[in-house]
Motif scaffolding. Structure first.
Motif, PDB file in Angstrom:
ATOM      1  N   SER A 135       9.451   1.280  17.694  1.00  0.00           N
ATOM      2  CA  SER A 135       8.546   1.513  16.561  1.00  0.00           C
ATOM      3  C   SER A 135       7.331   0.589  16.659  1.00  0.00           C
ATOM      4  CB  SER A 135       9.272   1.269  15.230  1.00  0.00           C
ATOM      5  OG  SER A 135      10.250   2.253  15.003  1.00  0.00           O
ATOM      6  N   ALA A 136       7.581  -0.644  17.115  1.00  0.00           N
ATOM      7  CA  ALA A 136       6.492  -1.600  17.270  1.00  0.00           C
ATOM      8  C   ALA A 136       5.709  -1.359  18.556  1.00  0.00           C
ATOM      9  CB  ALA A 136       7.039  -3.026  17.248  1.00  0.00           C
ATOM     10  N   GLU A 282       8.659   5.942  13.013  1.00  0.00           N
ATOM     11  CA  GLU A 282       8.629   4.574  12.495  1.00  0.00           C
ATOM     12  C   GLU A 282       9.683   4.402  11.416  1.00  0.00           C
ATOM     13  OE1 GLU A 282       5.285   1.288  11.031  1.00  0.00           O
ATOM     14  OE2 GLU A 282       4.816   3.437  11.030  1.00  0.00           O
ATOM     15  N   SER A 286       9.855  -0.981   9.053  1.00  0.00           N
ATOM     16  CA  SER A 286       8.578  -1.171   9.750  1.00  0.00           C
ATOM     17  C   SER A 286       7.407  -0.780   8.854  1.00  0.00           C
ATOM     18  CB  SER A 286       8.562  -0.334  11.035  1.00  0.00           C
ATOM     19  OG  SER A 286       7.301  -0.395  11.662  1.00  0.00           O
ATOM     20  N   GLN A 287       7.530   0.370   8.174  1.00  0.00           N
ATOM     21  CA  GLN A 287       6.463   0.802   7.267  1.00  0.00           C
ATOM     22  C   GLN A 287       6.285  -0.180   6.115  1.00  0.00           C
ATOM     23  OE1 GLN A 287       6.380   5.111   6.250  1.00  0.00           O
ATOM     24  NE2 GLN A 287       8.224   5.247   7.529  1.00  0.00           N
ATOM     25  N   GLU A 290       4.554  -3.301   7.301  1.00  0.00           N
ATOM     26  CA  GLU A 290       3.137  -3.061   7.568  1.00  0.00           C
ATOM     27  C   GLU A 290       2.348  -2.955   6.263  1.00  0.00           C
ATOM     28  OE1 GLU A 290       0.282  -0.195  10.333  1.00  0.00           O
ATOM     29  OE2 GLU A 290       2.405   0.319  10.011  1.00  0.00           O
ATOM     30  N   GLY A 294       0.476  -5.997   6.695  1.00  0.00           N
ATOM     31  CA  GLY A 294      -0.460  -5.519   7.703  1.00  0.00           C
ATOM     32  C   GLY A 294       0.119  -5.793   9.084  1.00  0.00           C
ATOM     33  N   ARG A 295      -0.606  -5.411  10.135  1.00  0.00           N
ATOM     34  CA  ARG A 295      -0.099  -5.615  11.502  1.00  0.00           C
ATOM     35  C   ARG A 295      -0.455  -7.019  11.984  1.00  0.00           C
ATOM     36  NH1 ARG A 295       2.598  -1.655  15.245  1.00  0.00           N
ATOM     37  NH2 ARG A 295       3.006   0.057  13.816  1.00  0.00           N
ATOM     38  N   ASN A 296       0.128  -8.013  11.340  1.00  0.00           N
ATOM     39  CA  ASN A 296      -0.131  -9.401  11.717  1.00  0.00           C
ATOM     40  C   ASN A 296       1.162 -10.065  12.183  1.00  0.00           C
ATOM     41  OD1 ASN A 296       1.335  -9.780   9.396  1.00  0.00           O
ATOM     42  ND2 ASN A 296      -0.422 -10.424   8.154  1.00  0.00           N
ATOM     43  N   TYR A 299       4.373  -9.152  10.269  1.00  0.00           N
ATOM     44  CA  TYR A 299       4.892  -7.817  10.583  1.00  0.00           C
ATOM     45  C   TYR A 299       5.769  -7.883  11.836  1.00  0.00           C
ATOM     46  CZ  TYR A 299       5.141  -3.151  12.591  1.00  0.00           C
ATOM     47  OH  TYR A 299       5.602  -1.986  13.167  1.00  0.00           O
ATOM     48  N   PHE A 300       5.249  -8.504  12.869  1.00  0.00           N
ATOM     49  CA  PHE A 300       6.008  -8.581  14.115  1.00  0.00           C
ATOM     50  C   PHE A 300       7.210  -9.513  13.986  1.00  0.00           C
ATOM     51  CE2 PHE A 300       1.929  -6.981  15.716  1.00  0.00           C
ATOM     52  CZ  PHE A 300       2.388  -5.910  16.488  1.00  0.00           C
ATOM     53  N   GLN A 303       9.765  -7.220  12.317  1.00  0.00           N
ATOM     54  CA  GLN A 303      10.227  -6.234  13.279  1.00  0.00           C
ATOM     55  C   GLN A 303      11.057  -6.873  14.388  1.00  0.00           C
ATOM     56  OE1 GLN A 303      10.175  -3.375  11.656  1.00  0.00           O
ATOM     57  NE2 GLN A 303       9.749  -2.392  13.606  1.00  0.00           N
TER      58      GLN A 303
END
Length: 608
Positions: A135-136, A282, A286-287, A290, A294-296, A299-300, A303
């Motif tokens: 997903s990531a 996804e 994960s959603q 995010e 956000g994708r920062n 987020y990771f 995940q």
């Protein structure tokens, strides 16, 4: 070469006296035994939303009351298994409880279901963890199966190194996952409280939705209950705890239940409020991460820790499966090899079998988690139901102090688990029908294995009526393929046993060859009788075994035994065996099943 590689992968052997050092404290036990249950919050809430989505996203507000129902079931299970821990402090869980209170067959249903469920635990957890990674990083999506297999091999090797070592490694990802989700839930609730999340993303609680039904809600409840798989693992693994084991296990179970309730309810509520819609590409977590961060980095972080715990949640299976297998093997329902401890004091045969079976399952299902979860959940709710029912019978039969309260707790747990089990069969029959085939098959296999062990025991047991008949003498047969040092070595050994009853047997394919060999033998070993057998069809085995049968029949009339001494040369290097025919191995294989025939292989080691 194999020995150094084994030491590198698994570690040095441990002494039996070091077994006590392999026990777990509460911190490590929570990590290694609760990872399955805690990780299920990554897909349990999603399963509720997937069912509700069949009506529309507007029906997502029903996830709130459904989640409350799941929490009620969780409370009943935690209280029930706490009682099982103190009632059966030596472990065994649902299998032992069901067998002792409901009978052997219910116990085998529970035990067999859990064995398969632990295999599914590994397959589901690793597949779900792989989904989180892809997903990531969508570019890896086509390699799901390969990635999952690599993780299973890693976990198998890790567990072969010992329970303490694996727990030490697994503790960090589990607690990081808990921290990540607590941060996610905390920040998400803060955003809601400060009005950062628009209220129009979700349908208000209580909104009338067309097409909703009790059947659909029960189906969603059953799907959400998949988040409770793994709750029983602690009661199965009490022997792995440090003393006092039952108290430590009960405290760990309670703490796990509290964490699971917080994480599950938090993810369900945020998913509803944020209006998260399940997607194939996804995951819900994960959603949610995010939308929250956000994708920062965070987020990771979410995940990454989610992927880790989903993969490492399989370790619950690696811990519980071998211990359950030991209980079944001690009762002679599965092979006794599962009771043997390996170099690192773990039950390595159970660990290896679990790893191989999980890989087969991942390949068979193509690593698709959604196809495995219903089968996985129904496989654990059957033992849930049986164990709770067994405890009800126990309290009714024994009536200890305070038994009424205990009876109510277990009865409530049994009823709810039965409802969930029936709902799985009713709503997901196309996905779980195989359980109805599997249970009778595995019951049949269990009883056949038990019958075999009992038959073997009856035949091996020495009684006054079954003393062995004394052997008066011994006829020695030596198959020979030529006049060589290998044959000479075997003949010298045979002479040391009985120089007067040796028969050398030569199988020839050509008459001229037969006569030449007889002449050479007469000059080389005139004192040893040679029998030549002509084989029209160029088979060594058939004429030789027929001759052995004739000799054995005549020898038995005089209470004589028959020993076949097989010459065999061994090349210096193992790969060189493929350059030679394996006649000695074939002869041995065929003669092993001849009654009253002893077989001895005399090796001759080559030096070049």
């Amino acid at each position: 070469m194999m020995f150094p590689l084994k030491r590198l992968l698994i570690g040095r052997p441990l002494k039996s006296t070091e077994l006590g050092e392999q026990k777990l404290n509460k911190t490590k036990a929570l990590a290694i035994l609760s990872s399955d249950a805690l990780s299920s919050v990554a897909y349990g809430p999603e399963q509720i939303l997937i069912v509700l989505l069949t009506i529309s996203a507007a029906a997502f507000w029903y996830s709130i009351p459904i989640a409350i129902g799941v929490l009620v079931l969780l409370t009943a299970l935690i209280l029930s298994y706490r009682q099982i821990i103190f009632a059966y402090p030596h472990g065994g869980g649902a299998y032992v409880v069901s067998k002792n209170n409901l009978g052997v067959n219910p116990g085998l249903i529970a035990g067999g279901s859990l064995l398969v469920d632990y295999i599914l635990t590994v397959a589901v957890s690793v597949s779900a963890g792989t989904d989180a990674i892809t997903s990531a990083f969508p570019a890896l999506h086509s390699h799901n199966v390969l990635i999952a297999i690599i993780f299973v091999i890693f976990l198998t090797l890790l567990n072969l190194r010992g329970v303490t070592e694996s727990a030490s490694i697994l503790a960090y990802p589990v607690y990081l996952f808990v921290l990540a989700l607590l941060i996610l839930i905390g920040v998400g609730l803060f955003n809601i409280a400060t009005g950062s999340v628009p209220p129009d993303l979700h349908t208000p609680v209580g909104t009338q939705i067309a097409g909703i039904s009790l059947f659909l809600l029960l189906k969603a409840f059953a799907s959400g209950s998949s988040a409770l798989t793994g709750v029983e693992a602690i009661s199965n693994a009490i022997p792995n705890f440090k003393d006092p084991a039952p108290k430590n296990a009960a405290k760990t179970l309670a703490f796990m239940g509290g964490l699971l309730a917080i994480l599950f309810s938090g993810i369900v509520f945020l998913s509803y409020y944020y209006g998260i819609v399940p997607s194939i590409e996804e995951t819900v977590v994960s959603q949610l991460a995010e939308d929250t961060f956000g994708r920062n980095f965070m987020y990771f972080f979410v995940q990454g820790t989610t992927a880790l715990i989903l993969i490492l949640a399989a370790n619950t299976g690696y811990t519980a499966f071998p211990l359950l297998a030991v209980n079944l093997a001690k009762d002679k329902f599965i092979p006794r090899m599962f009771t043997i401890r390996g170099d690192r004091l773990g039950y390595s045969n159970g660990i290896i079998f679990l790893g191989l079976a999980s890989i087969v399952l991942i390949i068979a299902f193509g690593g698709q988690t959604e196809h495995l979860i219903p089968l996985y959940a129904v496989g654990v709710f059957i033992p849930f139901t049986l164990s709770q029912t067994g405890m009800v019978v126990k309290w009714l039969r024994e009536k200890p102090q305070g038994w009424v309260g205990k009876l109510i707790i277990n009865a409530l747990g049994a009823i709810i688990c039965l409802v969930v089990t029936l709902m799985f069969f009713i709503t997901k029959f196309p996905q779980v029908w195989s359980v109805l085939v599997f249970i009778p098959v595995i019951m049949f296999v269990f009883h056949r294995i038990k019958n075999h062990y009992e038959a073997v025991g009856d035949q091996l047991r020495i009684t006054e009526d079954n003393h062995a008949v004394p052997i008066e003498g011994n006829v020695i047969i030596v198959p020979v393929a030529g006049i060589t040092r290998v044959v000479e070595n075997s003949l010298n050994y045979a002479k040391s046993l009985n120089p007067n009853q040796i028969i050398a047997v030569y199988v020839s394919f050509e008459r001229d060859e037969e006569k030449k060999f007889e002449e050479k033998w007469q000059k080389w070993q005139p004192d040893i009788r040679l029998v030549t057998l002509h084989s029209q069809y160029r088979s060594i085995i058939q004429p030789l075994t027929k001759f052995v049968d004739i000799v054995q029949h005549k020898a038995s009339e005089s209470n004589y035994g028959v020993t076949v001494v097989i010459p065999q040369f061994l090349p210096k290097k193992g790969w060189q065996n493929i350059l030679h025919n394996q006649s000695s191995l074939l002869i041995r294989a065929f003669l092993l099943f001849r009654r009253d025939v002893m077989i001895t292989t005399v090796p001759f080691h080559l030096k070049k």
